[in-house]
Enzyme design. Structure first.
Site, PDB file in Angstrom:
ATOM      1  N   CYS A   8       5.872   1.662   4.529  1.00 46.26           N
ATOM      2  CA  CYS A   8       4.676   0.839   4.750  1.00 46.26           C
ATOM      3  C   CYS A   8       4.088   1.222   6.104  1.00 46.26           C
ATOM      4  O   CYS A   8       4.510   2.224   6.705  1.00 46.26           O
ATOM      5  CB  CYS A   8       4.989  -0.655   4.655  1.00 46.26           C
ATOM      6  SG  CYS A   8       6.092  -1.287   5.926  1.00 46.26           S
ATOM      7  N   ARG A  14       6.942  -5.197   4.926  1.00 45.69           N
ATOM      8  CA  ARG A  14       7.105  -4.901   3.500  1.00 45.69           C
ATOM      9  C   ARG A  14       8.216  -3.900   3.182  1.00 45.69           C
ATOM     10  O   ARG A  14       9.046  -4.148   2.300  1.00 45.69           O
ATOM     11  CB  ARG A  14       5.774  -4.376   2.920  1.00 45.69           C
ATOM     12  CG  ARG A  14       4.710  -5.428   2.844  1.00 45.69           C
ATOM     13  CD  ARG A  14       3.341  -4.829   2.653  1.00 45.69           C
ATOM     14  NE  ARG A  14       2.925  -4.063   3.817  1.00 45.69           N
ATOM     15  CZ  ARG A  14       1.785  -3.408   3.941  1.00 45.69           C
ATOM     16  NH1 ARG A  14       0.949  -3.389   2.922  1.00 45.69           N
ATOM     17  NH2 ARG A  14       1.492  -2.763   5.038  1.00 45.69           N
ATOM     18  N   ASP A 123      -0.785  -6.545   3.055  1.00 44.69           N
ATOM     19  CA  ASP A 123       0.034  -6.603   4.261  1.00 44.69           C
ATOM     20  C   ASP A 123       0.194  -8.042   4.750  1.00 44.69           C
ATOM     21  O   ASP A 123      -0.776  -8.661   5.197  1.00 44.69           O
ATOM     22  CB  ASP A 123      -0.640  -5.757   5.350  1.00 44.69           C
ATOM     23  CG  ASP A 123       0.302  -5.467   6.486  1.00 44.69           C
ATOM     24  OD1 ASP A 123       1.315  -6.183   6.610  1.00 44.69           O
ATOM     25  OD2 ASP A 123       0.033  -4.517   7.237  1.00 44.69           O
TER      26      ASP A 123
HETATM   27  P1  4NP Z   1       4.171  -3.758   7.472  1.00 45.23           P
HETATM   28  O1  4NP Z   1       3.248  -4.743   8.343  1.00 45.23           O
HETATM   29  O2  4NP Z   1       3.381  -2.489   7.297  1.00 45.23           O
HETATM   30  O3  4NP Z   1       4.375  -4.466   6.179  1.00 45.23           O
HETATM   31  O4  4NP Z   1       5.443  -3.562   8.275  1.00 45.23           O
HETATM   32  C1  4NP Z   1       2.701  -4.370   9.588  1.00 45.23           C
HETATM   33  C2  4NP Z   1       3.348  -4.690  10.752  1.00 45.23           C
HETATM   34  C3  4NP Z   1       2.808  -4.328  11.975  1.00 45.23           C
HETATM   35  C4  4NP Z   1       1.605  -3.645  12.030  1.00 45.23           C
HETATM   36  C5  4NP Z   1       0.958  -3.322  10.851  1.00 45.23           C
HETATM   37  C6  4NP Z   1       1.505  -3.685   9.629  1.00 45.23           C
HETATM   38  N1  4NP Z   1       1.024  -3.286  13.269  1.00 45.23           N
HETATM   39  O5  4NP Z   1      -0.063  -2.703  13.268  1.00 45.23           O
HETATM   40  O6  4NP Z   1       1.632  -3.501  14.310  1.00 45.23           O
END
Ligand code: 4NP
Length: 155
Positions: A8, A14, A123
């Protein structure tokens, strides 16, 4: 043995949920020894960080402890190392192909590819809806396990 990398954007919501839920499901079906699973980020934003607390709480509510997990970034070598690289969103697949220099062996797929209506897992970092993300990840893990289990069992 089938090796799966869940991917992800940040590797704190995720894809770690997918990694831990898939491993737990496989173990509960007696297939734990048939899979090696891990997860990684496309971005470098959260490298070294633990699973985001709401995601960690969702896993804990399922009886799963993810306390040792730290975010790491996907590398080109992962393409050789893993049999399947599963992205949570369609746009992740493009970024994964770019990191890997293409997908000559057809290893890069969408997490919800086997759903009647394949779609992205939004997300929860932005939506704050960890219940929906977790339910969709459970759905995807079950479908991939169903699809792959036959390949791992002896004739
Ligand atoms: P993930 O969610 O892709 O599901 O782990 C996110 C967590 C942090 C960030 C983006 C998506 N971020 O930009 O810091």
């Amino acid at each position: 043995m089938i090796k799966i990398l869940f991917v992800c954007l940040g590797n704190i919501c995720r894809s770690p949920m997918a990694e831990f839920i898939f491993r737990d499901m496989a173990e509960k079906r007696g297939l734990g020894g048939q899979f090696t699973v891990a997860s990684a980020a496309i971005s470098s934003e959260e490298l070294g960080n633990p699973v985001y607390p709401p995601a960690k709480r969702k896993l804990y509510s399922l009886g799963i402890d993810c306390s040792g997990k730290r975010a790491r970034q996907m590398r080109r070598e992962d393409y050789r190392e893993y049999d399947l690289l599963l992205g949570m969103e369609q746009r992740h697949l493009n970024q994964m192909r770019r990191i890997c220099g293409g997908d000559p062996e057809g290893k890069i797929h969408l997490m919800l590819e086997h759903s009647p209506h394949p779609h992205d897992i939004d997300d929860p970092w932005y939506t704050d809806d960890f219940d929906t993300a977790c339910a969709e990840i459970q759905e995807g893990c079950g479908q991939w396990l169903d699809a792959l289990a036959g390949e791992t069992l002896p004739e």
